[in-house]
Design a protein around this motif. Structure first.
Motif, short mmCIF file in Angstrom:
data_model
loop_
_atom_site.label_atom_id
_atom_site.label_comp_id
_atom_site.label_asym_id
_atom_site.label_seq_id
_atom_site.Cartn_x
_atom_site.Cartn_y
_atom_site.Cartn_z
N ALA A 102 0.87 -1.18 0.00
CA ALA A 102 0.00 0.00 0.00
C ALA A 102 0.91 1.23 0.00
O ALA A 102 1.89 1.27 0.74
N ARG A 103 0.55 2.20 -0.82
CA ARG A 103 1.37 3.41 -0.91
C ARG A 103 0.54 4.63 -0.53
O ARG A 103 -0.65 4.70 -0.84
N CYS A 104 1.20 5.58 0.15
CA CYS A 104 0.55 6.82 0.52
C CYS A 104 1.58 7.94 0.53
O CYS A 104 2.78 7.70 0.40
N LYS A 105 1.07 9.14 0.69
CA LYS A 105 1.94 10.32 0.73
C LYS A 105 1.43 11.22 1.85
O LYS A 105 0.24 11.46 1.98
N LEU A 106 2.37 11.69 2.67
CA LEU A 106 2.02 12.59 3.77
C LEU A 106 3.12 13.64 3.88
O LEU A 106 4.29 13.29 3.97
N GLY A 107 2.71 14.89 3.86
CA GLY A 107 3.67 15.98 3.99
C GLY A 107 4.73 15.96 2.90
O GLY A 107 5.88 16.26 3.16
N GLY A 108 4.33 15.56 1.69
CA GLY A 108 5.26 15.53 0.57
C GLY A 108 6.18 14.32 0.54
O GLY A 108 7.00 14.18 -0.36
N ARG A 109 6.05 13.44 1.52
CA ARG A 109 6.91 12.25 1.59
C ARG A 109 6.11 10.99 1.26
O ARG A 109 5.09 10.72 1.89
N ALA A 110 6.60 10.25 0.30
CA ALA A 110 5.96 9.00 -0.08
C ALA A 110 6.29 7.92 0.96
O ALA A 110 7.41 7.89 1.48
N GLN A 111 5.32 7.09 1.24
CA GLN A 111 5.50 5.99 2.19
C GLN A 111 4.97 4.71 1.54
O GLN A 111 4.04 4.76 0.72
N ARG A 112 5.53 3.60 1.96
CA ARG A 112 5.18 2.31 1.39
C ARG A 112 5.04 1.31 2.53
O ARG A 112 5.93 1.21 3.37
N LEU A 113 3.94 0.60 2.56
CA LEU A 113 3.72 -0.44 3.56
C LEU A 113 3.60 -1.77 2.83
O LEU A 113 2.71 -1.93 1.99
N GLN A 114 4.51 -2.68 3.09
CA GLN A 114 4.41 -4.02 2.54
C GLN A 114 4.16 -4.96 3.69
O GLN A 114 4.86 -4.92 4.70
N GLU A 115 3.14 -5.80 3.54
CA GLU A 115 2.75 -6.68 4.62
C GLU A 115 2.25 -8.01 4.08
O GLU A 115 1.67 -8.07 2.99
N ARG A 116 2.51 -9.05 4.83
CA ARG A 116 1.88 -10.35 4.59
C ARG A 116 0.88 -10.53 5.73
O ARG A 116 1.27 -10.76 6.87
N SER A 117 -0.38 -10.38 5.40
CA SER A 117 -1.45 -10.40 6.39
C SER A 117 -2.03 -11.81 6.53
O SER A 117 -2.14 -12.54 5.55
N ARG A 118 -2.42 -12.13 7.76
CA ARG A 118 -3.08 -13.41 8.03
C ARG A 118 -4.56 -13.16 8.31
O ARG A 118 -4.91 -12.19 8.99
N PHE A 119 -5.39 -14.06 7.81
CA PHE A 119 -6.84 -13.96 7.95
C PHE A 119 -7.40 -15.28 8.45
O PHE A 119 -6.86 -16.35 8.17
N VAL A 120 -8.49 -15.17 9.20
CA VAL A 120 -9.17 -16.35 9.71
C VAL A 120 -10.67 -16.18 9.45
O VAL A 120 -11.20 -15.07 9.50
N ARG A 121 -11.33 -17.29 9.14
CA ARG A 121 -12.78 -17.26 8.94
C ARG A 121 -13.45 -17.92 10.13
O ARG A 121 -13.10 -19.03 10.51
N GLU A 122 -14.41 -17.21 10.72
CA GLU A 122 -15.19 -17.72 11.84
C GLU A 122 -16.66 -17.50 11.56
O GLU A 122 -17.05 -16.39 11.18
N ASN A 123 -17.45 -18.53 11.74
CA ASN A 123 -18.90 -18.46 11.50
C ASN A 123 -19.21 -17.85 10.13
O ASN A 123 -20.14 -17.06 9.98
N GLY A 124 -18.40 -18.20 9.14
CA GLY A 124 -18.63 -17.75 7.77
C GLY A 124 -18.06 -16.39 7.41
O GLY A 124 -18.10 -15.99 6.26
N ALA A 125 -17.55 -15.64 8.39
CA ALA A 125 -17.03 -14.29 8.13
C ALA A 125 -15.51 -14.28 8.23
O ALA A 125 -14.93 -14.86 9.14
N TRP A 126 -14.86 -13.60 7.29
CA TRP A 126 -13.41 -13.43 7.30
C TRP A 126 -13.01 -12.27 8.20
O TRP A 126 -13.70 -11.25 8.23
N PHE A 127 -11.89 -12.42 8.92
CA PHE A 127 -11.34 -11.38 9.78
C PHE A 127 -9.84 -11.26 9.56
O PHE A 127 -9.15 -12.26 9.35
N TYR A 128 -9.35 -10.01 9.65
CA TYR A 128 -7.92 -9.77 9.65
C TYR A 128 -7.38 -10.17 11.02
O TYR A 128 -7.93 -9.77 12.04
N LEU A 129 -6.35 -11.01 11.04
CA LEU A 129 -5.76 -11.46 12.29
C LEU A 129 -4.54 -10.62 12.65
O LEU A 129 -4.50 -9.97 13.68
N ASP A 130 -3.54 -10.63 11.80
CA ASP A 130 -2.33 -9.84 12.02
C ASP A 130 -1.49 -9.84 10.75
O ASP A 130 -1.89 -10.45 9.76
#
Length: 134
Positions: A102-130
């Motif tokens: 994900a990329r964003c810009k704040l105060g003229g400075r570009a920032q980049r977030l790279q993540e490998r996210s884990r998800f779990v499904r409970e009772n049919g719904a997906w949730f972000y875990l970490d």
């Protein structure tokens, strides 16, 4: 109707916000129901929620075991620039992961977030875990 509904979806898919992440956000706002059909779809809808400051949706889609007590709105001047899903996979019926940048810009400075996210499904719904920063 939100002014953003007919604009391209922030998540990067080739659909309007209304027909992509907006339908998930609207369904949650109307009924409290979480309806993403996959971890990738949930992750994209969470990115769009960050872009649009949909904090209640972010809280609801965060697994209770790792959910922060509160979230802050975007800092003034923050501009989200885009999302790129690098890879995703299903570990089993109820566990999945999504690697993204994900990329964003704040105060003229570009920032980049790279993540490998884990998800779990409970009772049919997906949730972000970490996530692990990359």
């Amino acid at each position: 109707m939100k002014a953003t509904e007919d604009l391209p979806c922030p998540c990067g898919r080739a659909a309007s916000y209304r027909h992509c992440c907006g339908r998930l956000h609207a369904q949650f706002a109307a009924s409290g129901e979480l309806s993403a059909d996959s971890a990738e779809t949930l992750m994209r809808s969470r990115y769009s929620a960050y872009v649009l400051d949909e904090l209640a949706y972010l809280q609801a889609t965060w697994h209770a075991s790792t959910r922060p007590a509160e979230l802050s709105p975007n800092e003034p001047g923050l501009k989200w620039l885009g999302l790129e899903v690098k890879k995703h996979g299903q570990l089993d019926a109820d566990h999945a992961w999504v690697e993204f940048v994900a990329r964003c810009k704040l105060g003229g400075r570009a920032q980049r977030l790279q993540e490998r996210s884990r998800f779990v499904r409970e009772n049919g719904a997906w949730f972000y875990l970490d996530g692990e920063l990359g």
